[in-house]
Design a protein around this motif. Structure first.
Motif, PDB file in Angstrom:
ATOM      1  N   SER A 172     -13.035  -1.316   7.205  1.00  0.00           N
ATOM      2  CA  SER A 172     -11.794  -1.896   7.726  1.00  0.00           C
ATOM      3  C   SER A 172     -11.152  -1.017   8.786  1.00  0.00           C
ATOM      4  O   SER A 172     -10.787  -1.498   9.865  1.00  0.00           O
ATOM      5  CB  SER A 172     -10.802  -2.124   6.574  1.00  0.00           C
ATOM      6  OG  SER A 172     -11.323  -2.996   5.611  1.00  0.00           O
ATOM      7  N   LEU A 206      -4.614 -17.115  11.611  1.00  0.00           N
ATOM      8  CA  LEU A 206      -4.688 -15.726  11.146  1.00  0.00           C
ATOM      9  C   LEU A 206      -5.445 -14.806  12.105  1.00  0.00           C
ATOM     10  O   LEU A 206      -4.797 -14.114  12.901  1.00  0.00           O
ATOM     11  CB  LEU A 206      -5.273 -15.701   9.734  1.00  0.00           C
ATOM     12  CG  LEU A 206      -4.395 -16.384   8.671  1.00  0.00           C
ATOM     13  CD1 LEU A 206      -5.079 -16.387   7.320  1.00  0.00           C
ATOM     14  CD2 LEU A 206      -3.035 -15.712   8.570  1.00  0.00           C
ATOM     15  N   GLY A 260      -3.675 -12.932  15.015  1.00  0.00           N
ATOM     16  CA  GLY A 260      -3.596 -11.516  14.688  1.00  0.00           C
ATOM     17  C   GLY A 260      -4.052 -10.655  15.857  1.00  0.00           C
ATOM     18  O   GLY A 260      -3.373  -9.685  16.236  1.00  0.00           O
ATOM     19  N   TYR A 304      -2.324  -1.539  12.397  1.00  0.00           N
ATOM     20  CA  TYR A 304      -2.058  -2.888  11.896  1.00  0.00           C
ATOM     21  C   TYR A 304      -3.348  -3.687  11.718  1.00  0.00           C
ATOM     22  O   TYR A 304      -3.485  -4.437  10.746  1.00  0.00           O
ATOM     23  CB  TYR A 304      -1.111  -3.625  12.851  1.00  0.00           C
ATOM     24  CG  TYR A 304       0.335  -3.247  12.673  1.00  0.00           C
ATOM     25  CD1 TYR A 304       1.013  -3.537  11.492  1.00  0.00           C
ATOM     26  CD2 TYR A 304       1.034  -2.590  13.686  1.00  0.00           C
ATOM     27  CE1 TYR A 304       2.342  -3.185  11.318  1.00  0.00           C
ATOM     28  CE2 TYR A 304       2.371  -2.243  13.525  1.00  0.00           C
ATOM     29  CZ  TYR A 304       3.014  -2.541  12.340  1.00  0.00           C
ATOM     30  OH  TYR A 304       4.330  -2.194  12.166  1.00  0.00           O
ATOM     31  N   HIS A 305      -4.279  -3.521  12.633  1.00  0.00           N
ATOM     32  CA  HIS A 305      -5.567  -4.207  12.507  1.00  0.00           C
ATOM     33  C   HIS A 305      -6.300  -3.706  11.258  1.00  0.00           C
ATOM     34  O   HIS A 305      -6.888  -4.496  10.514  1.00  0.00           O
ATOM     35  CB  HIS A 305      -6.401  -3.948  13.758  1.00  0.00           C
ATOM     36  CG  HIS A 305      -7.616  -4.804  13.866  1.00  0.00           C
ATOM     37  ND1 HIS A 305      -8.298  -5.005  15.048  1.00  0.00           N
ATOM     38  CD2 HIS A 305      -8.319  -5.503  12.940  1.00  0.00           C
ATOM     39  CE1 HIS A 305      -9.325  -5.789  14.846  1.00  0.00           C
ATOM     40  NE2 HIS A 305      -9.365  -6.110  13.557  1.00  0.00           N
ATOM     41  N   TYR A 362      -4.701  -5.162   8.180  1.00  0.00           N
ATOM     42  CA  TYR A 362      -5.085  -6.576   8.092  1.00  0.00           C
ATOM     43  C   TYR A 362      -6.478  -6.714   7.475  1.00  0.00           C
ATOM     44  O   TYR A 362      -6.684  -7.475   6.518  1.00  0.00           O
ATOM     45  CB  TYR A 362      -5.047  -7.190   9.495  1.00  0.00           C
ATOM     46  CG  TYR A 362      -5.512  -8.623   9.566  1.00  0.00           C
ATOM     47  CD1 TYR A 362      -4.594  -9.673   9.512  1.00  0.00           C
ATOM     48  CD2 TYR A 362      -6.856  -8.934   9.679  1.00  0.00           C
ATOM     49  CE1 TYR A 362      -5.025 -10.990   9.571  1.00  0.00           C
ATOM     50  CE2 TYR A 362      -7.291 -10.243   9.731  1.00  0.00           C
ATOM     51  CZ  TYR A 362      -6.375 -11.267   9.680  1.00  0.00           C
ATOM     52  OH  TYR A 362      -6.809 -12.566   9.730  1.00  0.00           O
ATOM     53  N   ASP A 363      -7.451  -5.970   8.025  1.00  0.00           N
ATOM     54  CA  ASP A 363      -8.826  -6.062   7.519  1.00  0.00           C
ATOM     55  C   ASP A 363      -8.936  -5.535   6.095  1.00  0.00           C
ATOM     56  O   ASP A 363      -9.706  -6.072   5.288  1.00  0.00           O
ATOM     57  CB  ASP A 363      -9.769  -5.278   8.435  1.00  0.00           C
ATOM     58  CG  ASP A 363     -10.032  -5.990   9.750  1.00  0.00           C
ATOM     59  OD1 ASP A 363      -9.647  -7.170   9.874  1.00  0.00           O
ATOM     60  OD2 ASP A 363     -10.609  -5.367  10.656  1.00  0.00           O
ATOM     61  N   TRP A 392      -5.334 -12.226  -1.230  1.00  0.00           N
ATOM     62  CA  TRP A 392      -5.047 -11.760   0.132  1.00  0.00           C
ATOM     63  C   TRP A 392      -3.957 -12.569   0.823  1.00  0.00           C
ATOM     64  O   TRP A 392      -3.185 -12.038   1.609  1.00  0.00           O
ATOM     65  CB  TRP A 392      -6.318 -11.772   0.967  1.00  0.00           C
ATOM     66  CG  TRP A 392      -6.953 -13.134   1.096  1.00  0.00           C
ATOM     67  CD1 TRP A 392      -7.909 -13.654   0.304  1.00  0.00           C
ATOM     68  CD2 TRP A 392      -6.670 -14.117   2.099  1.00  0.00           C
ATOM     69  NE1 TRP A 392      -8.258 -14.922   0.718  1.00  0.00           N
ATOM     70  CE2 TRP A 392      -7.498 -15.220   1.824  1.00  0.00           C
ATOM     71  CE3 TRP A 392      -5.808 -14.174   3.182  1.00  0.00           C
ATOM     72  CZ2 TRP A 392      -7.491 -16.377   2.610  1.00  0.00           C
ATOM     73  CZ3 TRP A 392      -5.787 -15.323   3.964  1.00  0.00           C
ATOM     74  CH2 TRP A 392      -6.621 -16.402   3.675  1.00  0.00           C
ATOM     75  N   ILE A 396      -1.218 -11.251   3.504  1.00  0.00           N
ATOM     76  CA  ILE A 396      -1.467 -11.529   4.927  1.00  0.00           C
ATOM     77  C   ILE A 396      -0.291 -12.281   5.561  1.00  0.00           C
ATOM     78  O   ILE A 396       0.112 -11.981   6.699  1.00  0.00           O
ATOM     79  CB  ILE A 396      -2.765 -12.344   5.094  1.00  0.00           C
ATOM     80  CG1 ILE A 396      -3.980 -11.438   4.905  1.00  0.00           C
ATOM     81  CG2 ILE A 396      -2.830 -13.013   6.462  1.00  0.00           C
ATOM     82  CD1 ILE A 396      -4.161 -10.400   6.003  1.00  0.00           C
ATOM     83  N   LEU A 411       2.539 -10.008   6.427  1.00  0.00           N
ATOM     84  CA  LEU A 411       2.119  -9.151   7.533  1.00  0.00           C
ATOM     85  C   LEU A 411       2.163  -9.906   8.854  1.00  0.00           C
ATOM     86  O   LEU A 411       2.644  -9.383   9.870  1.00  0.00           O
ATOM     87  CB  LEU A 411       0.702  -8.623   7.276  1.00  0.00           C
ATOM     88  CG  LEU A 411       0.097  -7.756   8.392  1.00  0.00           C
ATOM     89  CD1 LEU A 411       0.924  -6.490   8.606  1.00  0.00           C
ATOM     90  CD2 LEU A 411      -1.359  -7.410   8.077  1.00  0.00           C
ATOM     91  N   MET A 412       1.698 -11.175   8.856  1.00  0.00           N
ATOM     92  CA  MET A 412       1.708 -11.967  10.084  1.00  0.00           C
ATOM     93  C   MET A 412       3.128 -12.277  10.533  1.00  0.00           C
ATOM     94  O   MET A 412       3.435 -12.261  11.737  1.00  0.00           O
ATOM     95  CB  MET A 412       0.915 -13.257   9.885  1.00  0.00           C
ATOM     96  CG  MET A 412      -0.583 -13.046   9.711  1.00  0.00           C
ATOM     97  SD  MET A 412      -1.346 -12.140  11.076  1.00  0.00           S
ATOM     98  CE  MET A 412      -1.021 -13.256  12.436  1.00  0.00           C
TER      99      MET A 412
END
Length: 231
Positions: A68, A136, A140, A177-178, A181-182, A192, A196, A199-200
């Motif tokens: 990730s 998403l 994202g 942040y990426h 997310y992963d 999840w 998620i 976060l979005m």
């Protein structure tokens, strides 16, 4: 017909978001051919990304944290940042803070669009999964681009003493942040969605604020206001 439908559904989110961000440039819109060029470069960096990710996976393994934070988020954001910095930072068209947001989202959405096409092609996904992909991962990537571009703009139009700090933030924050997310997707396989979505929301709320602040710092803002007063 099926092939056309799959490709169209995969292209639509990226093109729609690209149009949205292009129209958010309030005061001095960028040449469309430069924006398209950066979008297509986002397509092309998929190749080195896949090669590097494959090599790192063989070297480091594919544990969820490593995959990730380093293999996925790290490689993708570093290459996007590299292209943006070397092709746009000193470009003659980069003359206001919002420009780097537009170009960063163009690269990110080009990359995300190829990912979406590959996902749609190999999974033969129905409308529901494709809608989730639009809401998403594609959006994202757009938000990671907004963050990267915002701080590139701050670096470009700030004093020399703060330039390095903003350049570091332009790489570190989208990478972070990426990676988060992963990591959510890879670790929280059943719950999840509950992580998620917040976060979005956070990314979009913060991203819209950055877009507003970048536009407000445009040197063309006062010129446009003066023109509006005269008319």
């Amino acid at each position: 017909m099926l092939v056309f439908s799959v490709i169209a559904s995969a292209l639509a989110p990226g093109l729609a978001l690209m149009t949205y961000f292009y129209l958010k440039d309030k005061y001095d819109q960028e040449p469309l051919h430069v924006v398209i060029k950066m979008f297509l470069l986002g397509f092309l960096i998929v190749i080195p990304v896949l090669i590097l990710q494959r090599g790192m996976m063989l070297w480091l393994g594919d544990g969820p944290v490593v995959e990730s934070l380093l293999i996925s988020a790290g490689v993708e954001e570093v290459l996007k940042w590299f292209v943006l910095y070397h092709l746009i930072y000193n470009h003659v068209e980069f003359d206001e803070p919002y420009d780097s947001i537009l170009y960063a989202t163009a690269i990110s959405l080009g990359f995300a669009t190829v990912e979406n096409i590959l996902y749609a092609w190999y999974s033969q996904a129905a409308f529901g999964p494709m809608l989730i992909r639009a809401l998403l991962p594609v959006s994202g990537h757009a938000m990671f681009g907004v963050i990267m571009g915002y701080y590139i703009g701050r670096a470009k139009f700030s004093g020399h003493e703060t330039r390095r700090k903003f350049l570091l933030l332009s790489l570190f924050l989208p990478w972070m942040y990426h990676g988060i997310y992963d990591l959510i997707l890879n670790v929280l396989t059943h719950s999840w969605i509950w992580f998620i979505i917040p976060l979005m929301v956070l990314l979009w709320y913060g991203g819209m604020g950055k877009i507003t602040r970048a536009n407000n710092r445009s040197p063309f803002r006062m010129i446009k206001r003066e023109e509006e007063v005269k008319t």
